[in-house]
Write a protein that holds these residues in place. Structure first.
Motif, mmCIF file in Angstrom:
data_model
loop_
_atom_site.group_PDB
_atom_site.id
_atom_site.type_symbol
_atom_site.label_atom_id
_atom_site.label_comp_id
_atom_site.label_asym_id
_atom_site.label_seq_id
_atom_site.Cartn_x
_atom_site.Cartn_y
_atom_site.Cartn_z
ATOM 1 N N GLU A 51 -7.992 21.978 -11.125
ATOM 2 C CA GLU A 51 -7.281 22.839 -12.086
ATOM 3 C C GLU A 51 -6.711 22.026 -13.234
ATOM 4 O O GLU A 51 -6.752 22.442 -14.403
ATOM 5 N N LYS A 54 -9.557 20.937 -15.610
ATOM 6 C CA LYS A 54 -10.066 22.062 -16.405
ATOM 7 C C LYS A 54 -9.187 22.296 -17.634
ATOM 8 O O LYS A 54 -9.684 22.508 -18.752
ATOM 9 N N LYS A 55 -7.877 22.231 -17.431
ATOM 10 C CA LYS A 55 -6.960 22.403 -18.562
ATOM 11 C C LYS A 55 -7.086 21.245 -19.546
ATOM 12 O O LYS A 55 -7.085 21.439 -20.762
ATOM 13 N N ASP A 56 -7.210 20.030 -19.013
ATOM 14 C CA ASP A 56 -7.354 18.858 -19.889
ATOM 15 C C ASP A 56 -8.570 18.979 -20.789
ATOM 16 O O ASP A 56 -8.524 18.634 -21.975
ATOM 17 N N LEU A 57 -9.668 19.472 -20.246
ATOM 18 C CA LEU A 57 -10.930 19.493 -20.986
ATOM 19 C C LEU A 57 -10.923 20.493 -22.137
ATOM 20 O O LEU A 57 -11.795 20.442 -23.007
ATOM 21 N N ASP A 58 -9.932 21.381 -22.163
ATOM 22 C CA ASP A 58 -9.825 22.292 -23.306
ATOM 23 C C ASP A 58 -9.464 21.546 -24.584
ATOM 24 O O ASP A 58 -9.771 22.006 -25.687
ATOM 25 N N GLU A 59 -8.813 20.385 -24.452
ATOM 26 C CA GLU A 59 -8.360 19.682 -25.651
ATOM 27 C C GLU A 59 -8.582 18.173 -25.606
ATOM 28 O O GLU A 59 -8.415 17.490 -26.611
#
Length: 391
Positions: A51, A54-59
C-alpha cells in the motif's frame, strides 16, 4: 491471524530463482509442491509495504536516490524499538545486499593471501567472498553436541593468530543459534586481542524466536562498537531481497571511511529508490505482520520437529532459535549428500545440500519452513516417506 499466511504463491512466472530451479530439477511436479531451499518467502507481501509503495508511485521519481530523513528516522526507530540499539545516522552506509557488503569488507580491510575466519557450517557466500578475492579461508568448525552448536573458542583463538579478519553470522545460518551475550563478548575479545577486523552479518536479527534474545554486536559496549561492522537488512524479515537494500552500520569513523571508499570503487554502495521506500514502510507499518510471521515459523518448526522425531528417530533436528531454516543431521543414514538429494527430489522435496555450508555439512540438509502450515505438513510427510525405509 490478521494477515494472509495461508496462501502459498507459486512464483515460477515471477522469475523466482528457487521456483525456477525446482522446475529445472524435477519433471511432472504435482500441483501444490513448493521448494524448501532458498531463504525467501512465498507468502503474499506485507500489505503495509504494498500500500505504501502504491501511494509513492503516484508521485515518486525513480532516479538516483539516497536515504532521506524519513528513512533514517524509520531505521533508527526500528533499531531502538526492536533491538534496544540507539544508532546514529552517520554510522549507516547503504549496500545493495549483505553479500555485496561482505565483498566490500574483504577488499577494504584485507589483501591477497590474508586469512579470514569463518565458523562452519555457515552461509556459503562467506567462503565465496574469500575465495573469489584470493584470500585464505580459515574455517573453524562449530562444536556440535547432539545438534546444539557452540563456538570452539580454543580453536578460534589459535586461528586468530593467523588471520586478518573474521566474518561472523548472528543469528547463525544454517544452525539457527541465537548467540548469547557472553559468547559474542568472547568473540569480540579474541578479535581485539589479535587486531582482527570483524564483520557481523545480522540479516536474520528480526526473526529470533520467543525466549531468545538477539544481541546486536555493536550494542554490547561502546568499545566493541568501534571494532565491528554490523550488516542488517529488511530482506529476510519482509521478503525484500529483490529490492537490494541493506543497512551497514560502522560506528568507527576510520573503518567507515575505508569501507565507503572501497564500496564506491566497486560500485556497491547505491541502492534502488524503491528499496529505500519499501524498507521505510516495512519498519514503520509492518511490525504486526512480522510478529505473526515469527509465530507461524515457530509453530511450523515445532510441528516438523515432532513429526520427524516420531517417524525418523535417527535424524537429529537441530534446535531452531531464530529464522525459518531447519538444519537436519542425516549422517545416521550413511549416505552421500548427492544420494540424499536425489532420493528426496524423487519425492519432490527440493532443499539445500549441507555441503553448501562447508565440508562439515556432508550428510546434512537445510529446509526452509516459512510456508503455510499445510504446505509444511505435507512436505514433511513426503520427506518422511522418502527416508523411513532406509536401514
Amino acid at each position: 491471524m490478521a494477515y494472509d499466511f495461508k496462501t502459498c504463491v507459486d512464483r515460477t512466472q515471477q522469475g523466482s530463482r528457487k521456483w525456477l530451479l525446482m522446475r529445472e530439477s524435477g519433471e511432472n511436479i504435482p500441483e501444490g509442491i513448493a521448494p524448501l531451499s532458498v531463504a525467501d518467502l512465498d507468502f503474499p507481501m506485507a500489505p503495509g509495504i504494498i500500500e505504501g509503495l502504491k501511494k509513492d508511485l503516484d508521485e515518486l521519481i525513480l532516479g538516483y536516490t539516497i536515504p532521506n530523513q524519513a528513512y533514517y528516522d524509520a531505521v533508527k526507530k526500528w533499531m531502538k524499538d526492536q533491538h534496544q540499539w540507539e544508532v546514529q545516522e552517520d554510522w549507516l552506509v547503504t549496500a545493495p545486499g549483505v553479500v555485496p557488503a561482505i565483498n566490500v569488507f574483504v577488499n577494504a580491510f584485507t589483501k591477497e593471501g590474508d586469512g579470514i575466519i569463518v565458523l562452519e557450517p555457515v552461509y556459503g557466500p562467506f567462503s565465496a567472498a574469500i575465495d573469489n578475492h584470493d584470500r585464505k579461508k580459515i574455517a573453524v568448525d562449530l562444536i556440535n553436541t547432539d545438534g546444539y552448536y557452540t563456538i570452539d573458542f580454543e580453536a578460534l583463538e589459535l586461528a586468530a593468530k593467523d588471520a586478518k579478519a573474521m566474518i561472523f553470522c548472528s543469528p547463525h545460518n544454517p544452525v539457527g543459534r541465537v548467540w548469547k551475550k557472553e559468547e559474542l563478548e568472547k568473540v569480540a575479545e579474541i578479535c581485539r586481542n589479535n587486531n582482527l577486523y570483524l564483520f557481523s552479518d545480522e540479516i536474520h536479527f528480526d526473526l529470533a524466536h520467543k525466549n531468545y534474545k538477539h544481541h546486536v554486536f555493536a550494542n554490547l559496549s561502546d568499545d566493541i562498537a568501534q571494532h565491528v561492522i554490523v550488516a542488517t537488512a529488511p530482506s529476510k524479515t519482509f521478503n525484500l531481497a529483490g529490492l537490494q537494500t541493506s543497512n551497514i552500520f560502522i560506528p568507527n569513523p576510520e573503518w567507515r571511511q575505508q569501507y565507503i571508499e572501497t564500496a564506491e570503487k566497486m560500485n556497491l554502495i547505491s541502492v534502488p529508490a524503491l528499496g529505500l521506500y519499501a524498507c521505510k514502510h516495512a519498519y514503520n507499518n509492518c511490525l504486526d505482520w512480522k510478529e505473526e510471521l515469527v509465530e507461524l515459523i515457530e509453530e511450523n518448526y515445532q510441528m516438523a520437529k515432532s513429526m520427524i522425531e516420531a517417524k525418523l528417530p535417527g535424524i537429529v533436528v537441530t534446535p531452531m532459535e531464530a529464522s525459518y531454516l531447519l538444519w537436519l543431521d542425516l549422517t545416521p543414514l550413511n549416505m552421500e549428500c548427492d544420494e540424499i538429494i536425489e532420493l528426496l527430489e524423487s519425492h519432490h522435496i527440493y532443499i539445500n545440500n549441507g555441503l553448501m555450508f562447508g565440508s562439515c555439512g556432508e550428510g546434512y540438509i537445510r529446509i526452509h519452513l516459512a510456508l503455510p502450515k499445510d504446505v509444511v505438513k505435507e512436505s514433511i510427510e513426503r520427506f518422511i516417506k522418502a527416508l523411513e525405509n532406509i536401514k
